[in-house]
Design a protein around this motif. Structure first.
Motif, PDB file in Angstrom:
ATOM      1  N   CYS A 232      35.626  41.221  51.634  1.00 50.06           N
ATOM      2  CA  CYS A 232      36.910  40.853  51.024  1.00 50.06           C
ATOM      3  C   CYS A 232      37.012  41.412  49.604  1.00 50.06           C
ATOM      4  CB  CYS A 232      37.048  39.332  51.022  1.00 50.06           C
ATOM      5  SG  CYS A 232      38.495  38.733  50.150  1.00 50.06           S
ATOM      6  N   SER A 233      35.918  41.333  48.843  1.00 52.66           N
ATOM      7  CA  SER A 233      35.920  41.847  47.471  1.00 52.66           C
ATOM      8  C   SER A 233      36.192  43.350  47.461  1.00 52.66           C
ATOM      9  CB  SER A 233      34.574  41.556  46.805  1.00 52.66           C
ATOM     10  OG  SER A 233      34.323  40.165  46.779  1.00 52.66           O
ATOM     11  N   MET A 234      35.546  44.075  48.393  1.00 50.72           N
ATOM     12  CA  MET A 234      35.756  45.514  48.486  1.00 50.72           C
ATOM     13  C   MET A 234      37.192  45.833  48.898  1.00 50.72           C
ATOM     14  SD  MET A 234      35.997  48.288  50.714  1.00 50.72           S
ATOM     15  CE  MET A 234      35.248  47.825  52.272  1.00 50.72           C
ATOM     16  N   GLN A 235      37.697  45.091  49.882  1.00 55.81           N
ATOM     17  CA  GLN A 235      39.066  45.316  50.351  1.00 55.81           C
ATOM     18  C   GLN A 235      40.090  45.002  49.263  1.00 55.81           C
ATOM     19  OE1 GLN A 235      40.049  46.575  53.256  1.00 55.81           O
ATOM     20  NE2 GLN A 235      38.032  46.715  54.209  1.00 55.81           N
ATOM     21  N   LEU A 236      39.812  44.000  48.453  1.00 57.54           N
ATOM     22  CA  LEU A 236      40.733  43.633  47.375  1.00 57.54           C
ATOM     23  C   LEU A 236      40.924  44.767  46.381  1.00 57.54           C
ATOM     24  CD1 LEU A 236      40.072  39.934  46.251  1.00 57.54           C
ATOM     25  CD2 LEU A 236      42.272  40.963  46.790  1.00 57.54           C
ATOM     26  N   VAL A 237      39.837  45.417  46.004  1.00 59.19           N
ATOM     27  CA  VAL A 237      39.948  46.456  44.981  1.00 59.19           C
ATOM     28  C   VAL A 237      40.377  47.799  45.561  1.00 59.19           C
ATOM     29  CG1 VAL A 237      38.272  45.332  43.475  1.00 59.19           C
ATOM     30  CG2 VAL A 237      37.481  47.044  45.099  1.00 59.19           C
ATOM     31  N   SER A 238      40.374  47.938  46.896  1.00 59.72           N
ATOM     32  CA  SER A 238      40.785  49.199  47.500  1.00 59.72           C
ATOM     33  C   SER A 238      42.162  49.115  48.155  1.00 59.72           C
ATOM     34  CB  SER A 238      39.751  49.669  48.528  1.00 59.72           C
ATOM     35  OG  SER A 238      39.547  48.686  49.530  1.00 59.72           O
ATOM     36  N   LYS A 239      42.444  48.021  48.886  1.00 62.41           N
ATOM     37  CA  LYS A 239      43.729  47.867  49.564  1.00 62.41           C
ATOM     38  C   LYS A 239      44.256  46.441  49.408  1.00 62.41           C
ATOM     39  CE  LYS A 239      42.646  51.315  53.141  1.00 62.41           C
ATOM     40  NZ  LYS A 239      42.474  51.521  54.607  1.00 62.41           N
ATOM     41  N   PRO A 240      44.590  46.032  48.186  1.00 60.16           N
ATOM     42  CA  PRO A 240      45.025  44.634  47.971  1.00 60.16           C
ATOM     43  C   PRO A 240      46.335  44.298  48.664  1.00 60.16           C
ATOM     44  CG  PRO A 240      45.424  45.947  46.005  1.00 60.16           C
ATOM     45  CD  PRO A 240      44.628  46.812  46.940  1.00 60.16           C
ATOM     46  N   GLU A 241      47.144  45.320  48.979  1.00 55.82           N
ATOM     47  CA  GLU A 241      48.452  45.059  49.587  1.00 55.82           C
ATOM     48  C   GLU A 241      48.329  44.457  50.988  1.00 55.82           C
ATOM     49  OE1 GLU A 241      47.172  49.251  50.459  1.00 55.82           O
ATOM     50  OE2 GLU A 241      47.336  48.032  48.634  1.00 55.82           O
ATOM     51  N   GLN A 242      47.135  44.503  51.590  1.00 57.59           N
ATOM     52  CA  GLN A 242      46.959  43.956  52.936  1.00 57.59           C
ATOM     53  C   GLN A 242      46.903  42.430  52.941  1.00 57.59           C
ATOM     54  OE1 GLN A 242      42.732  44.201  54.613  1.00 57.59           O
ATOM     55  NE2 GLN A 242      42.533  45.508  52.806  1.00 57.59           N
ATOM     56  N   PHE A 243      46.705  41.813  51.768  1.00 57.59           N
ATOM     57  CA  PHE A 243      46.538  40.364  51.699  1.00 57.59           C
ATOM     58  C   PHE A 243      47.857  39.668  51.379  1.00 57.59           C
ATOM     59  CE2 PHE A 243      42.292  42.024  50.644  1.00 57.59           C
ATOM     60  CZ  PHE A 243      41.547  41.381  51.623  1.00 57.59           C
ATOM     61  N   ASP A 244      47.996  38.481  51.933  1.00 60.09           N
ATOM     62  CA  ASP A 244      49.203  37.679  51.721  1.00 60.09           C
ATOM     63  C   ASP A 244      48.785  36.325  51.152  1.00 60.09           C
ATOM     64  OD1 ASP A 244      51.686  36.548  51.786  1.00 60.09           O
ATOM     65  OD2 ASP A 244      52.071  36.904  53.903  1.00 60.09           O
ATOM     66  N   VAL A 245      48.408  35.394  52.008  1.00 57.22           N
ATOM     67  CA  VAL A 245      47.839  34.114  51.578  1.00 57.22           C
ATOM     68  C   VAL A 245      46.361  34.121  51.937  1.00 57.22           C
ATOM     69  CG1 VAL A 245      47.854  31.599  51.887  1.00 57.22           C
ATOM     70  CG2 VAL A 245      50.013  32.879  51.859  1.00 57.22           C
ATOM     71  N   MET A 246      45.514  33.687  50.998  1.00 58.40           N
ATOM     72  CA  MET A 246      44.075  33.607  51.255  1.00 58.40           C
ATOM     73  C   MET A 246      43.637  32.158  51.079  1.00 58.40           C
ATOM     74  SD  MET A 246      43.040  36.985  49.014  1.00 58.40           S
ATOM     75  CE  MET A 246      41.446  37.314  49.733  1.00 58.40           C
ATOM     76  N   VAL A 247      42.817  31.670  52.006  1.00 57.96           N
ATOM     77  CA  VAL A 247      42.295  30.306  51.899  1.00 57.96           C
ATOM     78  C   VAL A 247      40.778  30.393  51.837  1.00 57.96           C
ATOM     79  CG1 VAL A 247      42.355  29.951  54.426  1.00 57.96           C
ATOM     80  CG2 VAL A 247      42.319  27.978  52.874  1.00 57.96           C
ATOM     81  N   THR A 248      40.187  29.688  50.868  1.00 57.25           N
ATOM     82  CA  THR A 248      38.763  29.877  50.589  1.00 57.25           C
ATOM     83  C   THR A 248      38.083  28.563  50.236  1.00 57.25           C
ATOM     84  OG1 THR A 248      38.838  30.118  48.179  1.00 57.25           O
ATOM     85  CG2 THR A 248      39.470  32.048  49.476  1.00 57.25           C
ATOM     86  N   PRO A 249      36.759  28.496  50.439  1.00 52.77           N
ATOM     87  CA  PRO A 249      35.993  27.410  49.814  1.00 52.77           C
ATOM     88  C   PRO A 249      36.006  27.589  48.299  1.00 52.77           C
ATOM     89  CG  PRO A 249      34.749  28.465  51.595  1.00 52.77           C
ATOM     90  CD  PRO A 249      35.930  29.346  51.298  1.00 52.77           C
ATOM     91  N   ASN A 250      35.401  26.655  47.599  1.00 53.51           N
ATOM     92  CA  ASN A 250      35.584  26.556  46.151  1.00 53.51           C
ATOM     93  C   ASN A 250      35.107  27.781  45.364  1.00 53.51           C
ATOM     94  OD1 ASN A 250      36.040  25.503  43.586  1.00 53.51           O
ATOM     95  ND2 ASN A 250      35.451  23.458  44.207  1.00 53.51           N
ATOM     96  N   LEU A 251      33.843  28.119  45.473  1.00 51.72           N
ATOM     97  CA  LEU A 251      33.296  29.189  44.635  1.00 51.72           C
ATOM     98  C   LEU A 251      33.935  30.535  44.943  1.00 51.72           C
ATOM     99  CD1 LEU A 251      31.288  30.237  42.540  1.00 51.72           C
ATOM    100  CD2 LEU A 251      29.593  30.424  44.373  1.00 51.72           C
ATOM    101  N   TYR A 252      34.055  30.873  46.231  1.00 55.82           N
ATOM    102  CA  TYR A 252      34.641  32.169  46.588  1.00 55.82           C
ATOM    103  C   TYR A 252      36.057  32.291  46.026  1.00 55.82           C
ATOM    104  CZ  TYR A 252      31.051  31.609  50.250  1.00 55.82           C
ATOM    105  OH  TYR A 252      29.896  31.361  50.939  1.00 55.82           O
ATOM    106  N   GLY A 253      36.803  31.192  46.099  1.00 54.34           N
ATOM    107  CA  GLY A 253      38.188  31.219  45.626  1.00 54.34           C
ATOM    108  C   GLY A 253      38.294  31.522  44.153  1.00 54.34           C
TER     109      GLY A 253
END
Length: 363
Positions: A232-253
Motif C-alpha cells: 500500500c505504501s508503494m502504491q500510494l507514492v506511485s499511483k495514489p489516484e487508485q485509492f478512494d476510501v481506506m480503512v485501517t487499524p490504528n498504527l497503519y492508518g
C-alpha cells in the motif's frame, strides 16, 4: 439552433439565473447557535485557532466557543474540559505536544479513549492551483482509533526488555469497517480498501480483515479490496489516484494518512477529525508536527488552512452546510489565486495575511 451556440446560451443563463443546491430544510431550532469546546493547544495552536475564530465571526456562523487552556505536558485532561466536550458534543482543537518517551501519556489518546472517538478521518486531496507530483488525489483515510498498537499496554518484563501488546477485537474492527462503508455510501464514494499485514499477523490482522469482509458483503454497490500495508505504501507514492476510501487499524492508518497528505501537497491543509457515537473532535488531519516549530510561532507564519477546513467539516457535522460551503470556497479561492500562501505552500505570508485574504473572499 446550432450545437455550438448551446454552451454559450447555457453560460448566459447560468450567469443570469445562478443555480442553487436543493434547499436545506432545517428542523425547528437547527439554527440556534451551538456551543463548541475550543482547545487552542500548544505552540502555533492558538495562532491557527484564532484564525478560525475570526472567520466564524465574519461569517456570523451559528457557533460560539467555550475556550480552555490545555497543554500537552499535563498529566491528565482537566475534568472541566471533558465535561464541556460531553455537554457540547463537539470540540475544535489545535495541536497538543506529545512528550516522546518518559512514560507520559498522550492527551490526544486520553481524549479519544475517554470519549470513545473510535474513528479517525483524514481527507487528503489536491487543491486547485497548488502543484504536486500527482494529480487526481482524493483519498479518505479512516483508521480505528482506540486499540491496536495504541492500546497503551506496555510493561518492562525485565530490565532492558519491554513488551508492547497489540490488541485487535472483533467489536472495534466491525464498527470501524461499518463506519468506513457508511461514509463511502453516504458520500457517493466507489471503493473501500482495507489495509493490513495479515500475511504476518495472521490472527490480529486476520480478525480485522474478516470483519471488513463481513461488513463489505452488506454494501454490494461499493467495490471492496484489500492491500498489505507495505505494498500500500508503494502504491500510494506511485499511483495514489487508485485509492478512494481506506480503512485501517490504528498504527497503519497514522502512517498511511501522513503519507497520503504528503503526496497531496503537505499536512498544512489536510482536514480531519475524530468521531464516536456521541462526540467529535475536529483538528488538523495529518501530523501536527508544526506544533513544536517555535520559528513559525515567532514569525507568526503558521498555515491556518488545515484547521479552517477541519472547522468546515465541523460545520457540516453540526448541520450548517451553507456555512461550510462558504468557508471551503473562500479557502480554495485564496489557494488557487496563489498570492497569499504560507512558506509550506511556497509563499512567505503570515497567518494573518492568509486569514485576511480568506475573509475578503467570503461570500
Amino acid at each position: 439552433m446550432s450545437r455550438r451556440t448551446l454552451p454559450i446560451l447555457r453560460n448566459l443563463l447560468s450567469a443570469r439565473f445562478p443555480t442553487r443546491s436543493i434547499t436545506y430544510m432545517p428542523s425547528p431550532g437547527d439554527g440556534s447557535p451551538r456551543p463548541v469546546t475550543l482547545i487552542p493547544g500548544d505552540g502555533v495552536g492558538p495562532l491557527v485557532t484564532d484564525a478560525v475564530e475570526q472567520v466564524m465571526e465574519a461569517m456570523h456562523a451559528p457557533v460560539y466557543f467555550e475556550k480552555y487552556d490545555v497543554r500537552g505536558d499535563m498529566k491528565n485532561v482537566p475534568p472541566e474540559v471533558l465535561e464541556s466536550i460531553k455537554k457540547n458534543k463537539v470540540c475544535l482543537k489545535g495541536g497538543l505536544r506529545t512528550p516522546v518517551g518518559g512514560g507520559v501519556s498522550s492527551l490526544n489518546m486520553i481524549l479519544r479513549k475517554e470519549l470513545d472517538l473510535y474513528a479517525s478521518l483524514v481527507h487528503c486531496f489536491n487543491l486547485p492551483g497548488l502543484p504536486t507530483r500527482h494529480d487526481n488525489v482524493d483519498i479518505v483515510v479512516i483508521r480505528e482509533n482506540t486499540e491496536g498498537e495504541y492500546a497503551g499496554l506496555e510493561h518492562e518484563v525485565i530490565p532492558g526488555v519491554v513488551e508492547s501488546l497489540k490488541v485487535i477485537t472483533k467489536f472495534c474492527s466491525e464498527r470501524i469497517a461499518k463506519y468506513a462503508f457508511e461514509y463511502a455510501y453516504l458520500n457517493n464514494r466507489k471503493k473501500v480498501t482495507a489495509v493490513h499485514k495479515a500475511n504476518i499477523m495472521k490472527l490480529a490482522d486476520g480478525l480485522f480483515l474478516e470483519s471488513c469482509r463481513e461488513v463489505a458483503s452488506k454494501y454490494p454497490s461499493i467495490q471492496y479490496n484489500e492491500m498489505i500495508v507495505d505494498n500500500c505504501s508503494m502504491q500510494l507514492v506511485s499511483k495514489p489516484e487508485q485509492f478512494d476510501v481506506m480503512v485501517t487499524p490504528n498504527l497503519y492508518g497514522n502512517l498511511v494518512a501522513n503519507t497520503a497528505a504528503g503526496i497531496a501537497g503537505g499536512t498544512g491543509f489536510m482536514p480531519g477529525g475524530n468521531v464516536g457515537a456521541d462526540h467529535a473532535i475536529f483538528e488538523q488531519g495529518a501530523s501536527a508536527g508544526n506544533v513544536g516549530n517555535d520559528k513559525l510561532l515567532v514569525q507568526k507564519k503558521a498555515n491556518p488552512v488545515a484547521l479552517l477546513l477541519s472547522s468546515a467539516m465541523m460545520l457540516r457535522h453540526l448541520q450548517f452546510p451553507s456555512f461550510a460551503d462558504r468557508l471551503e470556497t473562500a479557502v480554495k479561492r485564496v489557494i488557487e489565486e496563489g498570492k497569499y500562501r504560507t512558506k509550506d505552500l511556497g509563499g512567505n505570508c503570515t497567518t494573518q495575511e492568509v486569514v485576511d485574504a480568506i475573509l475578503a473572499n467570503l461570500e
